[in-house]
Design an enzyme around this catalytic site. Structure first.
Site, PDB file in Angstrom:
ATOM      1  N   ARG A 103      12.114 -10.839   4.930  1.00 24.24           N
ATOM      2  CA  ARG A 103      12.860  -9.577   5.019  1.00 24.24           C
ATOM      3  C   ARG A 103      14.001  -9.685   6.023  1.00 24.24           C
ATOM      4  O   ARG A 103      13.849 -10.280   7.085  1.00 24.24           O
ATOM      5  CB  ARG A 103      11.930  -8.444   5.483  1.00 24.24           C
ATOM      6  CG  ARG A 103      10.939  -7.988   4.447  1.00 24.24           C
ATOM      7  CD  ARG A 103      10.084  -6.899   5.062  1.00 24.24           C
ATOM      8  NE  ARG A 103       8.990  -6.480   4.195  1.00 24.24           N
ATOM      9  CZ  ARG A 103       7.958  -5.746   4.618  1.00 24.24           C
ATOM     10  NH1 ARG A 103       7.888  -5.373   5.868  1.00 24.24           N
ATOM     11  NH2 ARG A 103       7.011  -5.401   3.771  1.00 24.24           N
ATOM     12  N   LYS A 124       0.829  -1.219   0.000  1.00 22.98           N
ATOM     13  CA  LYS A 124       0.000   0.000   0.000  1.00 22.98           C
ATOM     14  C   LYS A 124       0.858   1.262   0.000  1.00 22.98           C
ATOM     15  O   LYS A 124       0.564   2.208  -0.717  1.00 22.98           O
ATOM     16  CB  LYS A 124      -0.937   0.021   1.213  1.00 22.98           C
ATOM     17  CG  LYS A 124      -2.010  -1.031   1.206  1.00 22.98           C
ATOM     18  CD  LYS A 124      -3.058  -0.788   2.273  1.00 22.98           C
ATOM     19  CE  LYS A 124      -2.496  -0.748   3.680  1.00 22.98           C
ATOM     20  NZ  LYS A 124      -1.913  -2.018   4.128  1.00 22.98           N
ATOM     21  N   ARG A 180     -10.170   1.859   9.851  1.00 21.79           N
ATOM     22  CA  ARG A 180      -9.713   0.500  10.152  1.00 21.79           C
ATOM     23  C   ARG A 180     -10.880  -0.423  10.497  1.00 21.79           C
ATOM     24  O   ARG A 180     -10.758  -1.642  10.413  1.00 21.79           O
ATOM     25  CB  ARG A 180      -8.759   0.512  11.353  1.00 21.79           C
ATOM     26  CG  ARG A 180      -7.337   0.824  10.994  1.00 21.79           C
ATOM     27  CD  ARG A 180      -6.416   0.656  12.192  1.00 21.79           C
ATOM     28  NE  ARG A 180      -5.170   1.361  11.987  1.00 21.79           N
ATOM     29  CZ  ARG A 180      -4.148   0.925  11.271  1.00 21.79           C
ATOM     30  NH1 ARG A 180      -4.221  -0.247  10.693  1.00 21.79           N
ATOM     31  NH2 ARG A 180      -3.059   1.645  11.139  1.00 21.79           N
ATOM     32  N   ARG A 195      -0.831 -10.403  12.746  1.00 16.74           N
ATOM     33  CA  ARG A 195      -1.256  -9.129  12.128  1.00 16.74           C
ATOM     34  C   ARG A 195      -2.313  -9.383  11.051  1.00 16.74           C
ATOM     35  O   ARG A 195      -3.252  -8.602  10.899  1.00 16.74           O
ATOM     36  CB  ARG A 195      -0.045  -8.401  11.536  1.00 16.74           C
ATOM     37  CG  ARG A 195       0.857  -7.790  12.597  1.00 16.74           C
ATOM     38  CD  ARG A 195       2.101  -7.164  11.989  1.00 16.74           C
ATOM     39  NE  ARG A 195       1.792  -5.961  11.215  1.00 16.74           N
ATOM     40  CZ  ARG A 195       2.653  -5.372  10.403  1.00 16.74           C
ATOM     41  NH1 ARG A 195       3.876  -5.872  10.245  1.00 16.74           N
ATOM     42  NH2 ARG A 195       2.328  -4.284   9.739  1.00 16.74           N
ATOM     43  N   ARG A 217      13.615  -8.413  11.746  1.00 14.41           N
ATOM     44  CA  ARG A 217      12.882  -7.591  12.728  1.00 14.41           C
ATOM     45  C   ARG A 217      11.751  -8.414  13.336  1.00 14.41           C
ATOM     46  O   ARG A 217      11.172  -9.277  12.681  1.00 14.41           O
ATOM     47  CB  ARG A 217      12.290  -6.347  12.052  1.00 14.41           C
ATOM     48  CG  ARG A 217      13.320  -5.354  11.563  1.00 14.41           C
ATOM     49  CD  ARG A 217      12.621  -4.039  11.217  1.00 14.41           C
ATOM     50  NE  ARG A 217      13.560  -3.084  10.655  1.00 14.41           N
ATOM     51  CZ  ARG A 217      13.661  -2.791   9.357  1.00 14.41           C
ATOM     52  NH1 ARG A 217      12.890  -3.408   8.486  1.00 14.41           N
ATOM     53  NH2 ARG A 217      14.519  -1.894   8.926  1.00 14.41           N
TER      54      ARG A 217
END
Length: 217
Positions: free
Chosen positions: A123, A13, A88, A167, A156
């Site tokens: 990542r 996004k 949200r 999430r 991370r």
């Protein structure tokens, strides 16, 4: 161009928002940035939000909508705006609707959960420089090492597979119902209803940008 950008964490996004805002000459509005700005400027709503946050509580929808309306009154919003990460929840969408905030489009970037998990859990970062890599899509020259310094790369906490899955659960329970909310509203034929569009968020960045701009044309 007044739109809401929807999609799960890791759908790209932020990248697409940048292209869309540049194309239409509109600001990207995120509630986090808005809150920080209002607190920094010491506006009455900013001070009220700071009190709530300092007490470790969540800022109410009414307060957020107040901040949104305050932000939309600024001159850079004259040609439109892009909401990123807001609304949200359904109550926030209802509050936005009842406060008369105009919307042209709701654009959803659709990416399967399995792809999000692969994207985010792969990542790796060199924290000192902010350089980022991906074990599949953009691997370092030497596995686990930064290309420039040779120092170890880290994953991370936000990118750990279990965190990403949590999430996504939150996204599906809270934000995904917005898709139904806006598509149902569009289907009523209400002149104030934004047009709802969904595009695939898979493939090259350029291909996704082309899809996004075509959907908004």
């Amino acid at each position: 161009m007044r739109l809401i950008l929807l999609g799960p964490p890791g759908a790209g996004k932020g990248t697409q928002a940048k292209f869309i805002t540049e194309k239409y000459g509109i600001p990207q509005i995120s509630t986090g940035d808005m809150l920080r700005a209002a607190i920094k400027e010491g506006t009455p709503l900013g001070l009220a939000a700071k009190q709530v946050m300092d007490a470790g509580q969540l800022v109410s929808d009414d307060l957020i909508i107040g901040l949104v309306k305050e932000r939309l009154a600024q001159p850079d919003c004259a040609k439109g705006y892009l909401f990123d990460g807001f609304p949200r929840t359904i109550p926030q969408a209802e509050a936005l609707k009842s406060s008369g905030v105009a919307l042209d489009f709701v654009l959803q970037i659709d990416v399967p959960d399995s792809e999000i998990v692969t994207r985010m859990s792969g990542r790796r970062a060199h924290l000192a420089s902010g350089r980022t890599y991906h074990v599949v899509f953009n691997p370092p020259k030497v596995e686990g090492k930064d290309d420039v310094t040779g120092e170890p790369l880290v994953q991370r906490d936000d990118d750990r597979e279990e965190t990403v899955k949590k999430r996504l659960e939150v996204y599906h329970s809270q934000t995904a119902p917005l898709v139904k909310y806006y598509s149902d509203w569009a289907a009523t034929g209400d002149a104030k209803a934004p047009k709802y569009r969904m595009i695939s968020g898979q493939g090259s960045v350029d291909a996704i940008t082309t899809r996004a701009l075509e959907a908004l044309a």
